[in-house]
Every structure is written in structure tokens, then in C-alpha cells.
Motif scaffolding. Structure first.
Motif, PDB file in Angstrom:
ATOM      1  N   ALA A  90      -4.465 -20.097 -12.652  1.00 41.04           N
ATOM      2  CA  ALA A  90      -5.302 -21.064 -13.209  1.00 41.04           C
ATOM      3  C   ALA A  90      -4.682 -21.768 -14.225  1.00 41.04           C
ATOM      4  CB  ALA A  90      -6.640 -20.336 -13.689  1.00 41.04           C
ATOM      5  N   LEU A  91      -3.970 -21.336 -15.200  1.00 44.18           N
ATOM      6  CA  LEU A  91      -3.074 -21.906 -16.253  1.00 44.18           C
ATOM      7  C   LEU A  91      -2.163 -22.840 -15.736  1.00 44.18           C
ATOM      8  CD1 LEU A  91      -3.252 -19.392 -18.986  1.00 44.18           C
ATOM      9  CD2 LEU A  91      -4.943 -21.040 -18.360  1.00 44.18           C
ATOM     10  N   ASP A  92      -1.538 -22.448 -14.671  1.00 48.58           N
ATOM     11  CA  ASP A  92      -0.260 -23.263 -14.038  1.00 48.58           C
ATOM     12  C   ASP A  92      -1.062 -24.332 -13.511  1.00 48.58           C
ATOM     13  OD1 ASP A  92       1.918 -21.900 -15.023  1.00 48.58           O
ATOM     14  OD2 ASP A  92       2.392 -20.957 -13.224  1.00 48.58           O
ATOM     15  N   ASP A  93      -2.019 -24.229 -12.955  1.00 44.55           N
ATOM     16  CA  ASP A  93      -2.697 -25.476 -12.192  1.00 44.55           C
ATOM     17  C   ASP A  93      -3.138 -26.713 -13.361  1.00 44.55           C
ATOM     18  OD1 ASP A  93      -1.981 -24.370  -9.642  1.00 44.55           O
ATOM     19  OD2 ASP A  93      -4.013 -23.732  -9.334  1.00 44.55           O
ATOM     20  N   GLY A  94      -3.341 -26.080 -14.666  1.00 48.32           N
ATOM     21  CA  GLY A  94      -3.709 -26.885 -15.496  1.00 48.32           C
ATOM     22  C   GLY A  94      -5.169 -26.937 -16.132  1.00 48.32           C
ATOM     23  N   ALA A  95      -5.527 -25.599 -16.082  1.00 51.37           N
ATOM     24  CA  ALA A  95      -6.898 -25.195 -16.437  1.00 51.37           C
ATOM     25  C   ALA A  95      -6.762 -25.549 -18.031  1.00 51.37           C
ATOM     26  CB  ALA A  95      -7.210 -23.905 -16.256  1.00 51.37           C
ATOM     27  N   ALA A  96      -7.822 -26.145 -18.723  1.00 50.84           N
ATOM     28  CA  ALA A  96      -7.752 -26.006 -20.220  1.00 50.84           C
ATOM     29  C   ALA A  96      -8.383 -24.771 -20.590  1.00 50.84           C
ATOM     30  CB  ALA A  96      -8.880 -26.945 -20.667  1.00 50.84           C
ATOM     31  N   GLY A  97      -8.529 -23.905 -20.062  1.00 45.54           N
ATOM     32  CA  GLY A  97      -8.711 -22.753 -20.632  1.00 45.54           C
ATOM     33  C   GLY A  97      -9.416 -21.555 -19.377  1.00 45.54           C
ATOM     34  N   VAL A  98      -9.672 -20.339 -19.794  1.00 46.48           N
ATOM     35  CA  VAL A  98     -10.164 -19.529 -18.689  1.00 46.48           C
ATOM     36  C   VAL A  98     -11.300 -18.658 -19.442  1.00 46.48           C
ATOM     37  CG1 VAL A  98      -8.103 -19.136 -17.460  1.00 46.48           C
ATOM     38  CG2 VAL A  98      -8.503 -17.555 -19.402  1.00 46.48           C
ATOM     39  N   LEU A  99     -12.355 -18.222 -18.485  1.00 45.06           N
ATOM     40  CA  LEU A  99     -13.507 -17.354 -18.955  1.00 45.06           C
ATOM     41  C   LEU A  99     -12.967 -16.078 -18.030  1.00 45.06           C
ATOM     42  CD1 LEU A  99     -14.860 -19.753 -19.814  1.00 45.06           C
ATOM     43  CD2 LEU A  99     -16.920 -18.730 -18.706  1.00 45.06           C
ATOM     44  N   VAL A 100     -12.806 -15.043 -18.801  1.00 49.65           N
ATOM     45  CA  VAL A 100     -12.432 -13.771 -18.386  1.00 49.65           C
ATOM     46  C   VAL A 100     -13.584 -12.842 -18.362  1.00 49.65           C
ATOM     47  CG1 VAL A 100     -10.651 -11.733 -18.820  1.00 49.65           C
ATOM     48  CG2 VAL A 100     -10.177 -14.037 -19.751  1.00 49.65           C
ATOM     49  N   ARG A 130       1.443 -28.286 -12.339  1.00 48.87           N
ATOM     50  CA  ARG A 130       0.895 -29.502 -13.216  1.00 48.87           C
ATOM     51  C   ARG A 130       0.671 -29.287 -14.615  1.00 48.87           C
ATOM     52  NH1 ARG A 130      -3.886 -29.138 -10.590  1.00 48.87           N
ATOM     53  NH2 ARG A 130      -3.387 -30.740  -9.188  1.00 48.87           N
ATOM     54  N   ALA A 131       0.710 -27.924 -15.122  1.00 52.24           N
ATOM     55  CA  ALA A 131       0.406 -27.628 -16.801  1.00 52.24           C
ATOM     56  C   ALA A 131       1.833 -28.234 -17.327  1.00 52.24           C
ATOM     57  CB  ALA A 131       0.195 -26.199 -16.768  1.00 52.24           C
ATOM     58  N   GLY A 132       2.983 -28.095 -16.725  1.00 55.23           N
ATOM     59  CA  GLY A 132       4.230 -28.687 -17.361  1.00 55.23           C
ATOM     60  C   GLY A 132       4.483 -29.987 -16.834  1.00 55.23           C
ATOM     61  N   ARG A 133       3.654 -30.765 -16.490  1.00 54.82           N
ATOM     62  CA  ARG A 133       3.769 -32.183 -15.882  1.00 54.82           C
ATOM     63  C   ARG A 133       5.080 -32.120 -14.858  1.00 54.82           C
ATOM     64  NH1 ARG A 133       5.034 -34.777 -20.857  1.00 54.82           N
ATOM     65  NH2 ARG A 133       5.910 -36.241 -19.429  1.00 54.82           N
ATOM     66  N   TYR A 134       5.015 -31.258 -13.970  1.00 59.90           N
ATOM     67  CA  TYR A 134       5.703 -30.984 -12.819  1.00 59.90           C
ATOM     68  C   TYR A 134       7.401 -31.235 -13.279  1.00 59.90           C
ATOM     69  CZ  TYR A 134       1.424 -31.570 -10.596  1.00 59.90           C
ATOM     70  OH  TYR A 134       0.038 -31.450 -10.175  1.00 59.90           O
ATOM     71  N   GLY A 136       8.209 -32.421 -16.371  1.00 59.14           N
ATOM     72  CA  GLY A 136       8.023 -33.400 -17.342  1.00 59.14           C
ATOM     73  C   GLY A 136       8.193 -33.101 -18.625  1.00 59.14           C
ATOM     74  N   LEU A 137       7.780 -31.727 -18.933  1.00 57.84           N
ATOM     75  CA  LEU A 137       7.966 -31.193 -20.378  1.00 57.84           C
ATOM     76  C   LEU A 137       9.178 -30.165 -20.100  1.00 57.84           C
ATOM     77  CD1 LEU A 137       4.266 -30.354 -21.390  1.00 57.84           C
ATOM     78  CD2 LEU A 137       5.848 -31.992 -22.336  1.00 57.84           C
ATOM     79  N   ALA A 138       9.984 -30.239 -21.168  1.00 58.08           N
ATOM     80  CA  ALA A 138      11.193 -28.972 -21.298  1.00 58.08           C
ATOM     81  C   ALA A 138      10.652 -27.653 -21.795  1.00 58.08           C
ATOM     82  CB  ALA A 138      12.100 -29.435 -22.043  1.00 58.08           C
ATOM     83  N   MET A 139      11.403 -26.754 -21.341  1.00 62.47           N
ATOM     84  CA  MET A 139      10.841 -25.515 -21.552  1.00 62.47           C
ATOM     85  C   MET A 139       9.987 -24.918 -22.878  1.00 62.47           C
ATOM     86  SD  MET A 139      13.073 -21.617 -21.814  1.00 62.47           S
ATOM     87  CE  MET A 139      13.303 -21.766 -19.925  1.00 62.47           C
ATOM     88  N   TRP A 140      10.798 -25.238 -24.207  1.00 65.06           N
ATOM     89  CA  TRP A 140       9.935 -24.968 -25.199  1.00 65.06           C
ATOM     90  C   TRP A 140       8.813 -25.971 -25.625  1.00 65.06           C
ATOM     91  CZ3 TRP A 140      10.070 -20.224 -25.858  1.00 65.06           C
ATOM     92  CH2 TRP A 140      11.153 -19.393 -25.702  1.00 65.06           C
ATOM     93  N   PRO A 141       8.903 -27.176 -25.391  1.00 61.31           N
ATOM     94  CA  PRO A 141       7.835 -28.121 -25.638  1.00 61.31           C
ATOM     95  C   PRO A 141       6.691 -27.711 -24.460  1.00 61.31           C
ATOM     96  CG  PRO A 141       9.621 -29.495 -25.594  1.00 61.31           C
ATOM     97  CD  PRO A 141      10.199 -28.212 -25.155  1.00 61.31           C
ATOM     98  N   HIS A 142       6.881 -27.166 -23.539  1.00 56.44           N
ATOM     99  CA  HIS A 142       5.939 -26.805 -22.478  1.00 56.44           C
ATOM    100  C   HIS A 142       5.106 -25.449 -23.133  1.00 56.44           C
ATOM    101  CE1 HIS A 142       3.566 -25.507 -18.841  1.00 56.44           C
ATOM    102  NE2 HIS A 142       4.334 -24.407 -18.933  1.00 56.44           N
ATOM    103  N   VAL A 143       5.940 -24.730 -23.631  1.00 53.76           N
ATOM    104  CA  VAL A 143       5.570 -23.444 -24.122  1.00 53.76           C
ATOM    105  C   VAL A 143       4.597 -23.557 -25.524  1.00 53.76           C
ATOM    106  CG1 VAL A 143       6.138 -21.239 -25.448  1.00 53.76           C
ATOM    107  CG2 VAL A 143       7.251 -21.837 -23.309  1.00 53.76           C
ATOM    108  N   ASP A 144       5.122 -24.446 -26.204  1.00 52.14           N
ATOM    109  CA  ASP A 144       4.053 -24.825 -27.295  1.00 52.14           C
ATOM    110  C   ASP A 144       2.927 -25.413 -27.085  1.00 52.14           C
ATOM    111  OD1 ASP A 144       6.175 -23.686 -29.070  1.00 52.14           O
ATOM    112  OD2 ASP A 144       7.089 -25.397 -29.466  1.00 52.14           O
ATOM    113  N   ALA A 145       2.879 -26.471 -26.027  1.00 51.65           N
ATOM    114  CA  ALA A 145       1.843 -27.039 -25.662  1.00 51.65           C
ATOM    115  C   ALA A 145       0.934 -26.278 -25.182  1.00 51.65           C
ATOM    116  CB  ALA A 145       2.237 -28.226 -24.650  1.00 51.65           C
TER     117      ALA A 145
END
Length: 266
Positions: A90-100, A130-134, A136-145
Motif C-alpha cells: 500500500a505504501l509503495d503504491d503511494g498511500a498517504a497512510g494505512v488503517l490497520v 510511485r511513492a519514490g516517484r519511480y 525520482g527521489l534518491a534513497m535518503w530523501p525518499h526515506v525522510d519523505a
């Protein structure tokens, strides 16, 4: 100016949730992107893809989250089960969050948070979806975002969770709780969600959330009902679902036209 352009970016949904802004959402139960686009265009703040109770597979979730991005609405996913694989997907596909769903122990809350966080957690890394803009975001900017923007919401919907609320709510990285009144009603064998035993359970959850300084989300039937819960600390509210709202509108029109046909026949 459209409702979509007036609404803050979905990327700040978690910040808005933690800031106790009044938020309006709904469930999406039809596995296409169209309903998500409609709610986004109308101006809803968020919508939750219901992979627990509706026929969503990974591909349908992906397409519906793409529609959320296009419509400027925060798309969340209620996963079918709180496994690391489903949360990661769900998160890799770009979800803004999850309900568990069915978080009834502190261990379950910690496991869910760990699966959703990079730093201090165990989320599997990839910046290629999608979450990492395919890429487009480098490793640590993606982690932080992702760690800054992903909302993790525990659903409190089992009687056994009521005895360990403080431990669940003390979980570091858990952003909010969703009060599952329907499941609590069934589990408690109550006559309705307004039964005294359900109201008591809801009050206990609201009180524990206030003590832990955690936001609360729950289903309501109207803005009037939402206002009554706002006074007790709730700030995010869900109105029905795409299917439920469509059925209500269709039933109303059917009733109106039945009266018209009856008058004509008379």
C-alpha cells in the motif's frame, strides 16, 4: 476556484491529522478509480480504499491510488490484514497512510508501525514505485519523505483492546486511532452502535486517546454527530462509503419517482 484547489496537498495529510484539523473522508469499496476522483473533485480531505471488506487486489489499489493523486485527495488503504507485505504494498503504491484493522495489543501496534517506518522500523526499501516517484527521489530523501508523510492509524474494534488501550496508544510512531463502532457492536453483542455498552467503549477510547494526545477518527452519520464527538477530541470523520452514499441517493430518487408514478396513476 475548485474545491480541489482550495484543499491542502495530500502530502501533508499526516501533518493535518496530527494537527487535529477537522478532516472529512469516506470509504471506497468499488475497485476502480472513478469514485476516488469524484470525492477528490468534491473536496473531501481523504478516502480509504477498503481492501479488508471490498474486492481490491494489488492492481486495483494501485490504480485507485493513482486516481487519488490525480484528484488531489489523500488516498489511504485499510489493509486486508496487518502483514508487513500488505502494508508495504500500500505504501509503495503511494498511500498517504494505512488503517490497520483489529489492533488489540501493544505488540500488534508496534509491529504495524515498524512495517511502515524506515528509520527505527523494518519497512523494506525501494524508491522505484510511485511513492519514490519511480526513482525520482534518491534513497535518503525518499526515506525522510515517507517517514514524515505516512500516517499509521490503528483500528480499535475488539473488546480485548479496551483493557490495553494505554499500552497501544503509547506506541511510538502510531499517529492516530480509528474507533470501529460496528465491530465493537457485533463483538459485544449489542443491539446497536448507540447501545450503552458500545457508548461506554467509545468513551473509554476517547478518554485514553486524549490522555495519550493521539488524534481520533471515526464513522459518523452526519455533521451534527461529528460535532458531538469533536467536543470529546475526535477530529477526523468518515461518512459512509461510495456504495453507501450512492445507495442512499438512488433510494431517495426511487422513492420520489414512486410517489410521482403513484400520483399519475391515481
Amino acid at each position: 476556484m475548485s474545491a480541489q484547489s482550495e484543499r491542502p496537498s495530500p502530502l501533508v495529510f499526516r501533518r493535518r491529522l496530527l494537527g487535529r484539523e477537522p478532516l472529512l473522508g469516506t470509504f471506497i469499496k468499488t475497485p476502480t478509480g472513478h469514485a476516488m476522483e469524484i470525492f477528490g473533485d468534491v473536496g473531501f480531505d481523504f478516502a480509504v480504499i477498503d481492501a479488508e471488506h471490498a474486492p481490491f487486489d494489488r492492481a486495483a489499489i494501485d490504480v485507485t491510488l493513482m486516481a487519488a493523486r490525480a484528484a488531489g485527495i489523500a488516498g489511504l488503504v485499510r489493509v486486508a490484514e496487518p502483514s508487513p507485505a500488505q502494508l508495504l504494498a500500500a505504501l509503495d503504491d503511494g498511500a498517504a497512510g494505512v488503517l490497520v484493522p483489529h489492533v488489540s495489543t501493544a505488540e500488534a501496534a508496534r509491529a504495524a508501525v515498524s512495517a511502515c517506518r524506515y528509520r527505527g522500523g523494518r519497512r523494506g526499501f525501494s524508491n522505484s514505485p510511485r511513492a519514490g516517484r519511480y526513482g525520482g527521489l534518491a534513497m535518503w530523501p525518499h526515506v525522510d519523505a515517507q517517514d514524515a508523510s505516512v500516517a499509521v492509524i490503528a483500528m480499535i474494534e475488539d473488546p480485548e483492546a479496551l483493557d490495553v488501550l494505554d499500552a497501544i496508544l503509547a506506541t511510538d510512531g502510531l499517529d492516530a486511532v480509528f474507533i470501529g463502532r460496528a465491530d465493537l457492536t457485533v463483538a459485544l453483542g449489542a443491539a446497536s452502535p448507540d447501545a450503552p455498552e458500545v457508548r461506554n467503549a467509545v468513551d473509554r477510547i476517547l478518554a485514553a486517546a486524549r490522555a495519550a494526545d493521539k488524534p481520533v477518527c471515526l464513522m459518523v452519520a452526519s455533521a451534527e454527530e461529528a460535532r458531538s464527538y469533536t467536543a470529546h477530541g475526535a477530529s477526523a470523520f468518515m461518512i459512509g462509503s461510495d456504495q453507501g452514499l450512492m445507495r442512499q441517493a438512488a433510494a431517495k430518487h426511487h422513492k420520489d419517482f414512486a410517489a410521482l408514478k403513484g400520483a399519475a396513476g391515481g
